[in-house]
Design a protein around this motif. Structure first.
Motif, mmCIF file in Angstrom:
data_model
loop_
_atom_site.group_PDB
_atom_site.id
_atom_site.type_symbol
_atom_site.label_atom_id
_atom_site.label_comp_id
_atom_site.label_asym_id
_atom_site.label_seq_id
_atom_site.Cartn_x
_atom_site.Cartn_y
_atom_site.Cartn_z
ATOM 1 N N ASP A 89 0.808 -1.219 0.000
ATOM 2 C CA ASP A 89 0.000 0.000 0.000
ATOM 3 C C ASP A 89 0.847 1.277 0.000
ATOM 4 N N ASP A 90 2.169 1.159 -0.154
ATOM 5 C CA ASP A 90 3.018 2.351 -0.213
ATOM 6 C C ASP A 90 2.765 3.116 -1.510
ATOM 7 N N ASP A 91 2.634 4.434 -1.403
ATOM 8 C CA ASP A 91 2.489 5.250 -2.606
ATOM 9 C C ASP A 91 3.868 5.666 -3.100
ATOM 10 N N THR A 92 3.892 6.432 -4.188
ATOM 11 C CA THR A 92 5.156 6.826 -4.802
ATOM 12 C C THR A 92 6.053 7.573 -3.824
ATOM 13 N N HIS A 93 5.469 8.468 -3.054
ATOM 14 C CA HIS A 93 6.238 9.263 -2.096
ATOM 15 C C HIS A 93 6.981 8.374 -1.101
ATOM 16 N N ILE A 95 7.648 5.113 -1.359
ATOM 17 C CA ILE A 95 8.623 4.239 -2.023
ATOM 18 C C ILE A 95 9.925 4.992 -2.285
ATOM 19 N N ILE A 96 9.808 6.241 -2.765
ATOM 20 C CA ILE A 96 10.999 7.064 -3.010
ATOM 21 C C ILE A 96 11.796 7.242 -1.722
ATOM 22 N N LYS A 97 11.109 7.573 -0.640
ATOM 23 C CA LYS A 97 11.787 7.786 0.638
ATOM 24 C C LYS A 97 12.489 6.522 1.111
ATOM 25 N N LYS A 98 11.862 5.367 0.948
ATOM 26 C CA LYS A 98 12.452 4.117 1.411
ATOM 27 C C LYS A 98 13.648 3.710 0.561
ATOM 28 N N VAL A 99 13.568 3.948 -0.753
ATOM 29 C CA VAL A 99 14.696 3.613 -1.621
ATOM 30 C C VAL A 99 15.907 4.473 -1.257
ATOM 31 N N PHE A 100 15.674 5.778 -1.077
ATOM 32 C CA PHE A 100 16.778 6.669 -0.712
ATOM 33 C C PHE A 100 17.306 6.349 0.680
#
Length: 280
Positions: A89-93, A95-100
């Motif tokens: 259920d993670d949105d784009t925002h 996912i970006i934060k977790k990848v970084f």
């Protein structure tokens, strides 16, 4: 973000044996319980001495049991999905934060385990070498090529090729006046180890970049530069380790560039002039 103690133990687990393996397995199967344990309680629970526990935590990179105990409190990502820390259920925002965040963790964790004396010595070896070879198979070949590309900006005579057979041929042409930078996340890739054997046979100084300091590559290298990443899922394995190793290479390049001073400046100037001509 610092690396979780549980994550570090998982990274080292295949390299441990004897009492170290016993301690590691106990910790990984009693994650909630061990977070509040004293060193004496852990010794009692594993039927080992406090001295054995203390040696274990130092062997995996901590200065004291207290430091290790605090690391166990660091929250761990959810690894029940394909991408581990990414939830359905993670949105784009998010996912970006977790990848970084994963990339930042790889860098901070590597900084914690990287030996400054070793990287300084590695830079000195490279600066004084007749020629330098950069070796890596698969994903590690990307790091090797990046190193070659960077060191073209210095007076260093370097080479790199992704093909295994050519790496072997290059290895047997090297001498004890040369330096090899051998890159492997696991330190267990059979082709990489074969290349290493040829390098050893010709007396080449070997600098290993690996996340497993007890691997066969690390044990046989003359110098080890350790990387670290939370290897809990497919994305982390393919990306976080790569980022950490690329940064080690960048640090080596910078140190060598500074050591070689004006010679580096002259090479950089000539390269920039040549490249600028292609942009007119």
């Amino acid at each position: 973000m610092a690396q979780s103690g549980f994550s570090r133990i998982r990274s080292f687990r295949t390299q441990l044996n004897g009492s170290d393996a016993k301690i590691a397995d106990f910790i990984l199967t009693h994650e909630e319980q061990v977070q509040s344990m004293t060193i004496q309680e852990m010794a009692n629970a594993t039927s080992l001495s406090t001295a054995t526990i203390s040696r274990f935590v130092k062997r995996i990179g901590y200065n004291s049991f207290r430091e290790f105990s605090l690391s166990l409190a660091i929250s761990m990502p959810n690894d029940n999905t394909f991408f581990g820390e990414i939830n359905e259920d993670d949105d784009t925002h998010h996912i970006i934060k977790k990848v970084f965040s994963g990339a930042q963790n790889a860098l901070s964790s590597t900084l914690e385990v990287l030996n400054e004396d070793n990287i300084s010595t590695a830079a000195s070896w490279i600066s004084s070498a007749r020629k330098v070879g950069f070796f890596g198979i698969g994903g590690s070949s990307l790091v090797a090529f990046n190193a070659y590309h960077k060191f073209l900006r210095t007076p260093i005579d370097g080479f790199q090729h992704p093909d295994y057979d050519i790496q072997v041929m290059e290895a047997v042409r090297m001498t004890n006046k040369d330096v090899a930078v051998v890159i492997s996340h696991s330190g267990r890739n059979h082709d990489t180890l074969s290349v290493m054997q040829h390098l050893q046979a010709h007396g080449v100084k070997i600098i290993a970049i690996t996340a497993f300091p007890n691997s066969e590559l690390a044990k046989n290298a003359d110098l080890v530069l350790s990387s670290a990443a939370e290897e809990v899922n497919i994305r982390s394995e393919s990306m976080s380790s790569l980022i950490a190793q690329l940064t080690i290479v960048d640090t080596l390049f910078t140190l060598v560039g500074v050591q070689m001073g004006d010679k580096t400046t002259a090479v950089l100037k000539e390269i920039r002039q040549a490249i600028d001509q292609t942009r007119d």
